[in-house]
Every structure is written in C-alpha cells, then in structure tokens.
Motif scaffolding. Structure first.
Motif, PDB file in Angstrom:
ATOM      1  N   LEU A   1      -4.584   2.838   2.466  1.00 27.90           N
ATOM      2  CA  LEU A   1      -4.254   3.001   3.873  1.00 27.90           C
ATOM      3  C   LEU A   1      -3.131   2.061   4.287  1.00 27.90           C
ATOM      4  O   LEU A   1      -3.077   0.913   3.874  1.00 27.90           O
TER       5      LEU A   1
ATOM      6  N   SER B   1       0.841  -1.203   0.000  1.00 26.04           N
ATOM      7  CA  SER B   1       0.000   0.000   0.000  1.00 26.04           C
ATOM      8  C   SER B   1       0.875   1.251   0.000  1.00 26.04           C
ATOM      9  O   SER B   1       0.564   2.237  -0.689  1.00 26.04           O
TER      10      SER B   1
ATOM     11  N   THR C   1      -4.547  -4.333   4.706  1.00 23.88           N
ATOM     12  CA  THR C   1      -5.413  -4.219   3.528  1.00 23.88           C
ATOM     13  C   THR C   1      -6.237  -5.498   3.412  1.00 23.88           C
ATOM     14  O   THR C   1      -5.682  -6.593   3.460  1.00 23.88           O
TER      15      THR C   1
ATOM     16  N   ASP D   1      -4.374  -3.109  -5.185  1.00 24.48           N
ATOM     17  CA  ASP D   1      -3.772  -3.469  -3.908  1.00 24.48           C
ATOM     18  C   ASP D   1      -4.504  -4.708  -3.391  1.00 24.48           C
ATOM     19  O   ASP D   1      -5.700  -4.853  -3.614  1.00 24.48           O
TER      20      ASP D   1
HETATM   21 MG   LIG Z   1      -1.646  -2.868   2.543  1.00 20.58          MG
END
Ligand SMILES: [Mg+2]
Ligand SMILES: Nc1nc2c(ncn2[C@@H]2O[C@H](COP(=O)(O)OP(=O)(O)OP(=O)(O)O)[C@@H](O)[C@H]2O)c(=O)[nH]1
Length: 294
Positions: free
Chosen positions: A80, A61, A90, A112
């Motif tokens: 984030l 991320s 994530t 992601d």
């Molecule tokens: Mg992540």
C-alpha cells in the motif's frame, strides 16, 4: 532605470546529444523473459531476498508494486502506497511475492519496511540491520522508540538462507535527494556499512525522475539524455558512495491506469542487475557454508 526585477524563468540544462546509457526501448520482452526464466537451482532455497530501504515517502512500496505491475501487465497494489505524505505509511515488515505465468512465485522476493526519518521517528536503523540478517519475523511491527531485542516475539533467532537479504536496495527520490536530512543520511550510512561488512551488494533505485525533470515527465525515453537526471544520480552516488553503474532511475507507477512498456523496461533493466548480483551473493554464501560443513 527603476524597472522591477523579475525572477528569471527556470531553464533546464540542455540535454546530452546522445543517451549516455543505452536502453533497448521497445524490447522489454527479452529482459522480461530472462527474469521469468531465472532459476536458483538450489534444492533448499526457493527465493533470493531483496530489501528496500529509504526515507519516508521515497517510493519504496511504489517500487515493489511497479515491479509486480510490470510482470502482471496491469496495476496491482500489494504494497500500500501513501497518497498524503508525512510519517511512514508502511509499518509492517512484509514479504512481497511476484506471481509467474503458471501461478507459482518467481524466485526473488522483496521486503518492504517502514521509512527512515530524522531523529527518533521512522524505522530504527538497528531493526533494518536485523532485517539484513534475517532476524525480523514476517509481520513485525516497527517500533521507532525501541529496536527489537532477541527476547521479543518478533525476533527470529535462527534465520535460514531464505530469510536473509542478498541485495540492499536504497530507494532515493530524485526530487528529494538534495533535501535529505542529516539524521536520515546517518541511518542510511550505518545500514550500508553493515551491509558492506556482510559482503552484501547494494544499489540505488532513483524514483520520481518525472518530478525532477520536466523533459522526462513528458517523455520517459529522455531519461538518459536528461542532464538533470544524471546530476541527480551523481548526487545519490556522492551521498551514499555507491558507483553510478549501480544506480538506476525508475519511474514508478503512481497515476497510470495501464501498464506502460517504457516504464516496464526501466524496471526490468534495474531488476535484472539486482537479481544477478543478489543471486551471486546467495551462491557465495552457500559455497561458504558448504565449505564450513566439509
Ligand atoms: Mg511504504
Ligand atoms: N510522480 C511520481 N510519484 C511517485 C513515484 N514513486 C512514488 N511516487 C509517489 O510518492 C509517494 C510516496 O510513495 P510510497 O511508495 O508510499 O513511498 P514509501 O517509500 O513506501 O513511503 P513510506 O512507506 O511512507 O516510508 C506516493 O504518493 C507515490 O504515488 C514516481 O516515480 N513518480
């Protein structure tokens, strides 16, 4: 005799006299402009999709955010990032777009995913393999216990070319490469084998170089004179079987509050290569599908 034995202080290996890979330090604008000017020139394909995979906490991320920061010239936080560590932060499959100067998105996007972990935790490798082929719907919530099946609502049965991945980016943290658990390595290997079957190009982004080499922490321009960094890159290469010329060390934005030109340059250099090989793979797929429809 009888003196207490102290542990010898860590002495980092000596640097190379000259950088082993040249970098146009101070001239990030040229690469940035080249990336901004990229056009796919395909009427029905707006984006080439890049998938980032790697162990939990590898900096996936952070890398996506760093790319966005480099283009926006400021700190952003679209993806984030974890401040604590542990299990994957994530959990959702999400596309990240990068805004160009005129407000419209640039023609490359990043996906992601949840981090890989040993055993039954983290993203299931079969879900990542589905992401390669475009079968995961936007917003899919990863379930480590069971991979998605074609009857589930998060499954996309008819992916378009835009939904498919055209470059697999393995993210490996320089300070953790030697500690990778076998279970994670096996999952990465399976994903890579599947990508190879699909003729998909693969690269490694080696993050956290500042945590692997104190010289690089002090001066990012030492990245290609640091022997430690080259050793770590070689370790990544041996681990996944990806050649050195497809491995890019990048320091992600993590504590900075302003954009840093030298960090951006490393990011653009890696991205230039990623986007080039991804667009080549996209064109190849389109050529093959035209051929099949003739
Ligand atoms: Mg992540
Ligand atoms: N020093 C340093 N820290 C970094 C770098 N890249 C990432 N980090 C830190 O590493 C930690 C993990 O980063 P994330 O980007 O959340 O990693 P991730 O791979 O997305 O992790 P999951 O989503 O949990 O799988 C965060 O605390 C980041 O600030 C880097 O280049 N240098």
């Amino acid at each position: 005799m009888g003196g207490s034995q102290s542990t010898p202080a860590y002495v980092p290996p000596p640097e190379f006299d000259r950088p082993w890979r040249t970098m146009p330090w101070g001239r990030k604008d040229v690469l940035e402009q080249k990336l901004r000017d990229l056009s796919l020139n395909k009427p029905n394909v707006r984006f080439v999709r890049i998938l980032v995979v790697g162990e939990v906490g590898a900096g996936k991320s952070s890398f996506i955010n760093s790319v966005n920061n480099a283009f926006q010239g400021r700190i952003t936080s679209g993806a984030l990032v974890d401040g604590i560590g542990g299990t994957s932060f994530t959990k959702i499959y999400k596309t990240h777009y990068i805004e160009g100067k005129d407000g419209s998105p640039l023609p490359f996007v990043f996906n992601d995913i949840m981090g890989l972990e040993d055993k039954e935790s983290g993203a299931h490798e079969q879900d990542v393999i589905k992401a390669l082929r475009g079968f995961l719907q936007e917003g899919h919530k990863f379930n480590p216990a069971s991979p998605l099946s074609p009857n589930d609502p998060g499954y996309r049965s008819n992916p378009s070319v835009e939904d498919q991945t055209f470059c697999l980016v393995n993210i490996i943290a320089a300070d953790k490469v030697s500690l990778m658990q076998n279970g994670v390595f096996e999952k990465l290997k399976k994903i890579r084998q599947e990508a190879t079957k699909l003729n998909m190009p693969q690269v490694i982004i080696m993050t956290r170089p500042d945590l692997a080499c104190p010289k690089v922490k002090c001066d990012i321009r030492k990245i290609y004179t640091s022997r430690k960094i080259k050793e770590k890159m070689q370790e990544c290469s041996n681990l996944l079987g990806i050649p050195m010329n497809h491995i890019f060390p990048v320091k992600n934005y993590h504590e900075e509050i302003d954009a840093v030109d030298d960090m951006d340059l490393l990011i653009f250099k890696a991205l230039d290569q990623i986007v080039n090989i991804a667009t080549d793979a996209l064109k190849e797929t389109l050529r093959n599908s035209d051929y099949q429809h003739e």
